[in-house]
Enzyme design. Structure first.
Site, short mmCIF file in Angstrom:
data_model
loop_
_atom_site.label_atom_id
_atom_site.label_comp_id
_atom_site.label_asym_id
_atom_site.label_seq_id
_atom_site.Cartn_x
_atom_site.Cartn_y
_atom_site.Cartn_z
N ASN A 165 0.88 -1.25 0.07
CA ASN A 165 0.00 0.00 0.03
C ASN A 165 0.87 1.17 0.23
OD1 ASN A 165 -1.64 1.95 0.63
ND2 ASN A 165 -2.31 1.31 2.30
N PHE A 166 1.13 1.94 -1.16
CA PHE A 166 1.80 3.08 -1.15
C PHE A 166 1.21 4.33 -0.51
CE2 PHE A 166 4.14 1.87 -5.50
CZ PHE A 166 4.65 0.87 -5.00
N LYS A 167 0.04 4.32 -0.37
CA LYS A 167 -0.52 5.31 0.39
C LYS A 167 -0.50 6.84 -0.69
CE LYS A 167 -0.48 3.30 4.90
NZ LYS A 167 -0.36 3.22 6.13
N HIS A 227 -9.64 1.29 4.91
CA HIS A 227 -8.47 1.18 5.68
C HIS A 227 -8.51 2.35 6.89
CE1 HIS A 227 -4.24 2.57 6.51
NE2 HIS A 227 -4.05 1.49 5.85
N GLU A 231 -6.85 4.70 7.82
CA GLU A 231 -6.63 6.11 7.64
C GLU A 231 -7.79 6.87 6.87
OE1 GLU A 231 -2.61 5.53 5.54
OE2 GLU A 231 -1.76 5.06 7.42
N GLU A 284 -5.32 -4.70 10.86
CA GLU A 284 -4.18 -3.57 10.78
C GLU A 284 -4.37 -2.96 12.36
OE1 GLU A 284 -2.44 -2.84 7.01
OE2 GLU A 284 -4.13 -1.61 7.10
N GLY A 304 2.60 2.33 10.52
CA GLY A 304 3.58 3.39 10.46
C GLY A 304 4.37 3.86 11.62
N SER A 308 3.50 -2.19 10.45
CA SER A 308 4.95 -2.08 10.45
C SER A 308 5.43 -3.59 10.27
CB SER A 308 5.37 -1.95 12.03
OG SER A 308 4.98 -0.55 12.20
P1 PGA Z 1 2.84 0.28 7.62
O1 PGA Z 1 1.52 0.38 7.03
O2 PGA Z 1 3.34 -0.91 7.04
O3 PGA Z 1 3.53 1.58 7.22
O4 PGA Z 1 2.72 0.15 9.17
C1 PGA Z 1 0.41 -0.50 6.96
C2 PGA Z 1 -0.77 -0.19 6.39
O5 PGA Z 1 -1.40 0.82 6.87
O6 PGA Z 1 -1.23 -0.69 5.39
#
Ligand code: PGA
Length: 232
Positions: free
Chosen positions: A6-8, A88, A90, A157, A163, A193
């Site tokens: 997931n590049f976001k 997600h 976010e 998650e 992150g 992570s």
């Molecule tokens: P991360 O993000 O690997 O940077 O913790 C995972 C995600 O949000 O899919």
């Protein structure tokens, strides 16, 4: 095992192309049961060749229309995109997506036959309240979701692990996935992570069928090293 990147809001169209060229070369020797998914930003969607599936991080549940700033089915069809991330944290937290909206997206893309990676996860205060609170919180995120959908992949998650460089422990992942397994028979991914140093340990946990990776997926060589490092 599934490896989803997931590049976001990272990478450009140019850097995504370079990334996919490097990744394709690196994963040419991977085992066929290792499935790779890449979710670049919407501006980098395109027609790429390689042993991976390109998906979209988000889309509006409509063919097209007056939805300023969003993309719909018509824009995805141009690139033959058939895979989407929904729910997600976010988007739930920063973009204010309610469970109702998430469920509406799910129903729309399910009706279109998309493969859906559906994300759930609890905030730190819920984790600190104990296993029962975590279960109740996660199960509420299945409200309005068809957990029997055959093209469903669930990604657990924990928000506090995303992150932060602090992955959930093996025990936390194992017990949460065991609980989720009672509700869903679809593949279960862990995200938060995950990186080349902990992938082997995470991949070995029962009921972990793959990982959804943010930060550690941004470098093609690093991500490829996770695919080979999982040793599952
Ligand atoms: P991360 O993000 O690997 O940077 O913790 C995972 C995600 O949000 O899919």
């Amino acid at each position: 095992m599934i490896f989803a990147a997931n590049f976001k809001t990272n990478h450009t169209r140019n850097s995504t192309k370079r990334y996919l060229d490097t990744l394709s070369e690196k994963i040419a020797a991977k085992k066929s049961e290792e499935k790779v998914y890449i979710f670049p930003p919407a501006t980098a969607l395109g027609h790429y060749q390689g042993d991976f599936t390109l998906g979209v991080q988000n889309a509006y549940p409509a063919q097209n229309g007056a939805f300023t700033g969003e993309i719909g089915l018509e824009q995805l069809e141009e690139f033959a995109i058939r895979t989407i991330l929904i729910g997600h944290s976010e988007r739930r937290e920063l973009l204010g997506e309610s469970q109702e909206k998430v469920a509406e997206k799910f129903a729309f893309f399910k009706a279109e036959g998309f493969e859906i990676i559906y994300c759930i996860g609890e905030p730190l205060e819920v984790r600190q309240a104990g296993d029962e609170a975590v279960s109740a919180y996660l199960l509420a995120q299945f409200e309005g979701i068809d957990t029997a959908y055959e093209k469903l992949i669930v990604a657990y998650e924990p928000i506090w692990a995303i992150g932060t460089g602090r992955s959930a422990t093996t025990e936390e992942i194992a017990s949460t996935h065991q609980t989720l397994r009672k509700t869903v028979s679809s593949p279960l991914l862990y995200g938060g992570s995950a990186n080349p140093d902990n992938i082997q340990e995470i991949a070995a946990i029962e009921n972990v069928d793959g990982v959804l990776v943010g930060s550690a997926s941004l470098d093609a060589e690093k991500f490829a090293s996770m695919i080979f490092g999982a040793k599952c």
